[in-house]
Scaffold this active site. Structure first.
Site, PDB file in Angstrom:
ATOM      1  N   SER A 138       0.749  -1.108  -0.020  1.00 31.98           N
ATOM      2  CA  SER A 138      -0.076   0.034   0.095  1.00 31.98           C
ATOM      3  C   SER A 138       0.805   1.235   0.010  1.00 31.98           C
ATOM      4  O   SER A 138       1.972   1.148   0.439  1.00 31.98           O
ATOM      5  CB  SER A 138      -0.858  -0.009   1.087  1.00 31.98           C
ATOM      6  N   TYR A 151      -2.506  -0.244  10.467  1.00 35.37           N
ATOM      7  CA  TYR A 151      -2.492  -0.427   8.916  1.00 35.37           C
ATOM      8  C   TYR A 151      -1.142  -0.134   8.012  1.00 35.37           C
ATOM      9  O   TYR A 151      -0.479  -0.823   7.591  1.00 35.37           O
ATOM     10  CB  TYR A 151      -3.615  -0.166   8.138  1.00 35.37           C
TER      11      TYR A 151
END
Length: 261
Positions: A138, A151
């Site tokens: 990501s 995250y």
């Protein structure tokens, strides 16, 4: 090519499986082991893809997931040539108030599972003469993204894990890379873009002026799985619509203002 795809019931994982079976980047025949905890979703995608796709229902948060997945892959496909470690979760909360169980689950799924599965498929890739491991990262791994601190940390750890694997396993002919999506419309993110005005604002901040689609990310993963990238290892390929080029805005230049998303 015989490939394990995790998070295969929907979104990017399903798009990777479809692209493999269709021979979008590599001519077939291809065999895939579709891994997910969503049994109904796996049933649908397996039926769609036909006889060269096999499903395996498991929760990759389980410490025993790697051995179980590798064993099922060998049983179903006769060997392993590649791994697309795509499954992941997002649990948003400020770091000051986040629950320990949620933090640990994100690390278990977003980071540890890739290591466990890769470790278990490693001897089979060696036996096959090499192979490719691709993990879905990501852009948040490189840019703090409140309130997704845990995250972001889990994806940053994943990126370093894969770079480490590339270094250690390169002599065995095993390539290890990550693909980092930016804003991408998948079942996991659909709720955040349900508001049309919010979605338009998000797209307006991207140089390409569009959210990514699962197929956009899948095509990059397929490239890294294929021999087209046979001299590529230990890298992170951005598939972010150009978002990383916008993190320092014109108005913020010189003032230290940044905008990560």
């Amino acid at each position: 090519m015989r490939v394990i795809v995790t998070g295969a019931a929907s979104g990017i994982g399903a798009a990777v499986a479809r692209g493999l079976i269709a021979g979008r980047v590599m001519p077939g025949p291809h065999h895939v082991l579709l891994v997910d905890r969503d049994a109904e979703g796996l049933t649908r995608i397996t039926a769609e893809l036909g006889g060269t796709a096999t499903s395996f229902v498991t929760d990759i948060a389980d410490p025993d997931c790697g051995a179980a997945i590798a064993a099922r892959a060998v049983e179903a496909m006769g060997g392993i040539d590649g791994l697309a470690s795509n499954a992941g979760i997002i649990l948003g909360a400020p770091l000051a108030t986040m629950d320990v169980a949620d933090f640990d689950r994100m690390i278990a799924i977003n980071t540890r599972a890739t290591w466990l599965i890769a470790k278990s498929v490693y001897p089979h890739l060696v036996a096959a003469g090499g192979g490719s491991i691709v993990a879905t990262g990501s852009i948040s791994a490189s840019h703090p993204t409140p309130p997704l601190g845990a995250y972001s940390a889990s994806k940053a750890a994943l990126m370093m894990l894969v770079r480490q694997m590339a270094n250690e396993w390169g002599p065995d002919g095993i390539r290890c890379n990550t693909v980092s999506p930016g804003p991408t419309l998948t079942p996991m993110t659909a709720g955040g873009y349900a508001d049309e005005e919010r979605r338009r604002r998000r797209e307006a901040g991207l140089p390409l002026r569009r959210l990514g689609a699962p197929e956009d990310i899948a095509n990059v993963i397929l490239f890294l799985l294929s021999d087209l990238s046979r001299n590529v290892t230990g890298v992170d390929l951005l598939a972010d619509g150009g978002l990383a080029t916008t993190l320092m805005t014109a108005s913020g230049a010189g003032s230290g203002q940044t905008s990560a998303g």
